[in-house]
Design an enzyme around this catalytic site. Structure first.
Site, PDB file in Angstrom:
ATOM      1  N   SER A 126     -22.023  24.228   3.116  1.00 45.30           N
ATOM      2  CA  SER A 126     -22.216  23.036   2.094  1.00 45.30           C
ATOM      3  C   SER A 126     -21.344  23.280   0.886  1.00 45.30           C
ATOM      4  CB  SER A 126     -23.963  23.253   1.323  1.00 45.30           C
ATOM      5  OG  SER A 126     -23.632  22.737  -0.216  1.00 45.30           O
ATOM      6  N   TYR A 150     -31.313  28.220  -1.632  1.00 44.36           N
ATOM      7  CA  TYR A 150     -30.607  27.107  -0.987  1.00 44.36           C
ATOM      8  C   TYR A 150     -29.231  27.379  -0.434  1.00 44.36           C
ATOM      9  CZ  TYR A 150     -28.218  22.611   0.770  1.00 44.36           C
ATOM     10  OH  TYR A 150     -27.661  21.880   1.527  1.00 44.36           O
ATOM     11  N   LYS A 154     -27.235  28.684   3.248  1.00 43.53           N
ATOM     12  CA  LYS A 154     -26.281  28.125   4.057  1.00 43.53           C
ATOM     13  C   LYS A 154     -25.333  29.794   4.029  1.00 43.53           C
ATOM     14  CE  LYS A 154     -27.600  24.305   4.300  1.00 43.53           C
ATOM     15  NZ  LYS A 154     -27.689  23.402   5.417  1.00 43.53           N
TER      16      LYS A 154
HETATM   17  P1  NAD Z   1     -32.123  15.103   4.929  1.00 43.79           P
HETATM   18  O1  NAD Z   1     -33.364  16.076   4.707  1.00 43.79           O
HETATM   19  O2  NAD Z   1     -32.471  13.493   4.891  1.00 43.79           O
HETATM   20  O3  NAD Z   1     -32.596  15.458   6.148  1.00 43.79           O
HETATM   21  C1  NAD Z   1     -32.995  16.469   6.904  1.00 43.79           C
HETATM   22  C2  NAD Z   1     -33.646  16.502   8.260  1.00 43.79           C
HETATM   23  O4  NAD Z   1     -34.412  17.236   9.310  1.00 43.79           O
HETATM   24  C3  NAD Z   1     -35.041  15.726   7.777  1.00 43.79           C
HETATM   25  O5  NAD Z   1     -34.951  14.370   8.596  1.00 43.79           O
HETATM   26  C4  NAD Z   1     -36.693  16.446   8.216  1.00 43.79           C
HETATM   27  O6  NAD Z   1     -37.591  15.726   8.779  1.00 43.79           O
HETATM   28  C5  NAD Z   1     -35.535  17.209   8.763  1.00 43.79           C
HETATM   29  N1  NAD Z   1     -36.415  19.039   9.551  1.00 43.79           N
HETATM   30  C6  NAD Z   1     -36.034  19.281   8.417  1.00 43.79           C
HETATM   31  N2  NAD Z   1     -36.420  20.784   9.040  1.00 43.79           N
HETATM   32  C7  NAD Z   1     -36.993  20.648   9.638  1.00 43.79           C
HETATM   33  C8  NAD Z   1     -37.644  21.503  10.982  1.00 43.79           C
HETATM   34  N3  NAD Z   1     -37.412  23.203  10.751  1.00 43.79           N
HETATM   35  N4  NAD Z   1     -37.307  21.384  12.371  1.00 43.79           N
HETATM   36  C9  NAD Z   1     -37.098  19.702  12.296  1.00 43.79           C
HETATM   37  N5  NAD Z   1     -36.298  19.143  11.557  1.00 43.79           N
HETATM   38  C10 NAD Z   1     -36.500  19.315  10.485  1.00 43.79           C
HETATM   39  O7  NAD Z   1     -31.553  15.770   4.113  1.00 43.79           O
HETATM   40  P2  NAD Z   1     -29.160  15.765   4.477  1.00 43.79           P
HETATM   41  O8  NAD Z   1     -29.427  15.341   3.644  1.00 43.79           O
HETATM   42  O9  NAD Z   1     -29.138  14.278   6.049  1.00 43.79           O
HETATM   43  O10 NAD Z   1     -29.307  16.890   5.324  1.00 43.79           O
HETATM   44  C11 NAD Z   1     -28.492  17.383   6.421  1.00 43.79           C
HETATM   45  C12 NAD Z   1     -28.098  18.724   6.493  1.00 43.79           C
HETATM   46  O11 NAD Z   1     -26.763  18.478   5.426  1.00 43.79           O
HETATM   47  C13 NAD Z   1     -29.203  19.899   5.922  1.00 43.79           C
HETATM   48  O12 NAD Z   1     -28.611  21.168   6.272  1.00 43.79           O
HETATM   49  C14 NAD Z   1     -28.518  19.744   4.040  1.00 43.79           C
HETATM   50  O13 NAD Z   1     -28.941  21.653   3.616  1.00 43.79           O
HETATM   51  C15 NAD Z   1     -27.109  19.748   4.621  1.00 43.79           C
HETATM   52  N6  NAD Z   1     -26.226  18.940   3.525  1.00 43.79           N
HETATM   53  C16 NAD Z   1     -26.607  18.682   2.679  1.00 43.79           C
HETATM   54  C17 NAD Z   1     -26.118  17.818   1.484  1.00 43.79           C
HETATM   55  C18 NAD Z   1     -26.668  16.762   0.805  1.00 43.79           C
HETATM   56  O14 NAD Z   1     -25.907  16.506   0.382  1.00 43.79           O
HETATM   57  N7  NAD Z   1     -27.409  15.717   1.701  1.00 43.79           N
HETATM   58  C19 NAD Z   1     -24.502  18.147   1.102  1.00 43.79           C
HETATM   59  C20 NAD Z   1     -24.491  19.110   1.743  1.00 43.79           C
HETATM   60  C21 NAD Z   1     -25.317  19.873   2.779  1.00 43.79           C
HETATM   61  C1  UD1 Z   2     -26.089  19.442  -5.708  1.00 49.73           C
HETATM   62  C2  UD1 Z   2     -26.754  20.786  -5.641  1.00 49.73           C
HETATM   63  C3  UD1 Z   2     -25.489  21.630  -4.688  1.00 49.73           C
HETATM   64  C4  UD1 Z   2     -26.152  20.698  -3.070  1.00 49.73           C
HETATM   65  C5  UD1 Z   2     -25.775  19.441  -3.377  1.00 49.73           C
HETATM   66  C6  UD1 Z   2     -25.989  18.220  -2.780  1.00 49.73           C
HETATM   67  C7  UD1 Z   2     -27.600  21.582  -7.600  1.00 49.73           C
HETATM   68  C8  UD1 Z   2     -26.952  22.036  -8.990  1.00 49.73           C
HETATM   69  N1  UD1 Z   2     -26.350  21.669  -6.386  1.00 49.73           N
HETATM   70  O1  UD1 Z   2     -24.899  19.942  -6.588  1.00 49.73           O
HETATM   71  O2  UD1 Z   2     -25.980  22.431  -3.759  1.00 49.73           O
HETATM   72  O3  UD1 Z   2     -25.200  21.016  -2.175  1.00 49.73           O
HETATM   73  O4  UD1 Z   2     -26.179  18.529  -4.905  1.00 49.73           O
HETATM   74  O5  UD1 Z   2     -27.478  17.984  -1.892  1.00 49.73           O
HETATM   75  O6  UD1 Z   2     -28.582  21.098  -7.667  1.00 49.73           O
HETATM   76  N2  UD1 Z   2     -26.401  14.366 -12.456  1.00 49.73           N
HETATM   77  C9  UD1 Z   2     -26.390  13.672 -13.365  1.00 49.73           C
HETATM   78  N3  UD1 Z   2     -27.564  12.885 -13.411  1.00 49.73           N
HETATM   79  C10 UD1 Z   2     -29.218  12.999 -12.763  1.00 49.73           C
HETATM   80  C11 UD1 Z   2     -28.869  13.961 -11.173  1.00 49.73           C
HETATM   81  C12 UD1 Z   2     -27.422  14.704 -11.593  1.00 49.73           C
HETATM   82  O7  UD1 Z   2     -26.756  13.426 -14.247  1.00 49.73           O
HETATM   83  O8  UD1 Z   2     -29.809  12.821 -12.301  1.00 49.73           O
HETATM   84  C13 UD1 Z   2     -25.044  15.093 -12.143  1.00 49.73           C
HETATM   85  C14 UD1 Z   2     -24.748  15.899 -12.100  1.00 49.73           C
HETATM   86  O9  UD1 Z   2     -25.104  17.131 -12.940  1.00 49.73           O
HETATM   87  C15 UD1 Z   2     -23.425  16.791 -11.200  1.00 49.73           C
HETATM   88  C16 UD1 Z   2     -23.283  15.233 -10.302  1.00 49.73           C
HETATM   89  O10 UD1 Z   2     -24.597  14.196 -11.198  1.00 49.73           O
HETATM   90  O11 UD1 Z   2     -22.501  16.908 -12.147  1.00 49.73           O
HETATM   91  C17 UD1 Z   2     -23.462  15.511  -9.692  1.00 49.73           C
HETATM   92  O12 UD1 Z   2     -25.087  15.677  -8.898  1.00 49.73           O
HETATM   93  P1  UD1 Z   2     -25.759  16.764  -7.810  1.00 49.73           P
HETATM   94  O13 UD1 Z   2     -25.762  14.575  -7.037  1.00 49.73           O
HETATM   95  O14 UD1 Z   2     -26.845  16.888  -7.844  1.00 49.73           O
HETATM   96  O15 UD1 Z   2     -25.139  17.231  -6.776  1.00 49.73           O
HETATM   97  P2  UD1 Z   2     -24.250  18.528  -7.441  1.00 49.73           P
HETATM   98  O16 UD1 Z   2     -24.989  19.264  -7.955  1.00 49.73           O
HETATM   99  O17 UD1 Z   2     -23.021  18.155  -7.066  1.00 49.73           O
END
Ligand code: NAD
Ligand code: UD1
Length: 339
Positions: A126, A150, A154
């Site tokens: 991330s 979190y 990572k």
């Molecule tokens: P998500 O929660 O939608 O998907 C994660 C999946 O993993 C879920 O289906 C959950 O049931 C499964 N899971 C969790 N723990 C598990 C375990 N111990 N064993 C088996 N299955 C398990 O999340 P996502 O948004 O799809 O994210 C996927 C990956 O990407 C994560 O590692 C997350 O940290 C990373 N990531 C996500 C974002 C984002 O904004 N969504 C940003 C950066 C990184």
């Molecule tokens: C967040 C996480 C980051 C993670 C990413 C993806 C935090 C501090 N950071 O990032 O670690 O990798 O999600 O899952 O939580 N915002 C509003 N109102 C809301 C929600 C968000 O104004 O109800 C604003 C936030 O202040 C930010 C932007 O929208 O400026 C994006 O927020 P968000 O979607 O939560 O993502 P990040 O904060 O970038």
């Protein structure tokens, strides 16, 4: 006979979209998910999109016996590891759950892979590993830091992968640093389905547009950004998914590989930009209030995308209009289904 890729967390938001593009690229997908944050019905939706139901095992990446059995029973050529917990706020309340799922889950999986002789691994990292940016755009050599459990998980897994790569020949590892994944498959059949109140901006905005939530709280309008609200690099989840296929291919072509790349668009949009774009895409008003800054938030963050292009030949192509249109289609179809 097509290769089988193990996709952990494959019924989740990003993993389900990656499964679709992997299948469309000719791979066979085996999903391992414990369903702690996703629904089994995602498999039907994937089958409807691609015409192919992925194989599925309900299980946990921390369960070594289950993993060993899985690797014994199938010829798995690579692993895309999405499974984990991702809510920053919750990670400060339940740090042990986060270390257990994200770190112990990864070590268990990698140990099982090593034993099975599977050494191609794509990891969901991330942009959170960059901490508060010292300069923008963020290049992959920017110093790393974490301000919450979190983010620490990572960092730990990134370091563990580097150590593993150096420990013996043959590992082919990609650490993909996602910026802000949003949007949904254009069919509206799969998308992001957060449980409870969404933490992230886009699902919250979408739920205000459907009337499920009354108003968005905009966390701060006094940042040093063009309109004072936070700026982020939002990337369409289908672009992100295609980045995984590119990274997998690159790894598979190499004798050994240690890739670390940003997956973003290189463009930053503010909270208010996103609200406006969503209003346009949905034709719905998104009411909002200006609220205090959210603790731990940074002002602005966007990716340098050159390394991804040079190493993977991949660039994001979808703009915020498509991100919002696709997110809206998914949200509206969900709302209609819920009645
Ligand atoms: P998500 O929660 O939608 O998907 C994660 C999946 O993993 C879920 O289906 C959950 O049931 C499964 N899971 C969790 N723990 C598990 C375990 N111990 N064993 C088996 N299955 C398990 O999340 P996502 O948004 O799809 O994210 C996927 C990956 O990407 C994560 O590692 C997350 O940290 C990373 N990531 C996500 C974002 C984002 O904004 N969504 C940003 C950066 C990184
Ligand atoms: C967040 C996480 C980051 C993670 C990413 C993806 C935090 C501090 N950071 O990032 O670690 O990798 O999600 O899952 O939580 N915002 C509003 N109102 C809301 C929600 C968000 O104004 O109800 C604003 C936030 O202040 C930010 C932007 O929208 O400026 C994006 O927020 P968000 O979607 O939560 O993502 P990040 O904060 O970038």
């Amino acid at each position: 006979m097509s290769e089988t890729i193990l996709v952990t967390g494959g019924t989740g938001f990003i993993g389900s979209h990656a499964t679709v593009v992997l299948q469309q690229a000719g791979y066979r997908v085996l999903i391992l998910d414990n369903l702690c944050n996703s629904a089994i019905s995602v498999l039907d939706a994937i089958a409807e999109i691609t015409g192919q139901r992925p194989d599925f095992v309900q299980g946990d990446v921390r369960d070594r016996q289950a993993l060993d059995a899985l690797f014994r029973s199938r010829a798995i050529s690579a692993v895309l590891h999405f499974a984990g917990l991702k809510a920053v706020g919750e990670s400060t309340q339940k740090p042990l759950d986060y270390y257990d799922n994200n770190v112990h889950g990864s070590t268990t999986l990698l140990a099982a892979m090593r034993q099975a002789g599977v050494r191609t691994f794509v990891f969901s990292s991330s942009a959170t590993v960059y901490g508060d940016p010292q300069k923008l755009p963020l290049t992959e050599d920017h110093p790393r830091s974490a301000t919450n459990p979190y983010g620490h998980t990572k960092l730990v897994v990134e370091d563990m992968l580097e150590n593993l790569y150096r420990s013996e020949p043959g590992w082919r590892i990609a650490r993909l640093r996602y910026f802000n994944p949003v949007g949904a498959h254009p069919s509206g059949l799969i998308g992001e389905a957060p449980q409870g109140v969404p933490n992230n901006l886009m699902p919250y905005v979408a739920q205000v547009a459907t009337g499920r939530r009354p108003r968005l709280q905009v966390y701060g309008n006094d940042y040093d950004t063009p309109d004072g609200t936070g700026v982020r690099d939002y990337i369409h989840v289908m672009d992100l998914a295609l980045g995984h296929v590119a990274a997998l291919r690159r790894c598979q072509q190499a004798g050994q590989e240690m890739l670390t790349v940003n997956l973003g668009t290189g463009v930053g949009y503010s909270v208010l930009d996103m609200v406006k774009a969503f209003e346009q895409a949905s034709g719905k008003a998104v009411a909002y209030d200006i609220a205090p800054r959210r603790p731990g938030d940074i002002a602005a963050c966007w990716a340098d995308t050159e390394l991804a292009f040079q190493t993977l030949g991949w660039r994001a192509t979808k703009d915020i209009r498509e991100m919002c249109e696709d997110a809206w289609r998914w949200e509206a179809m969900q709302a209609a289904r819920a009645g």
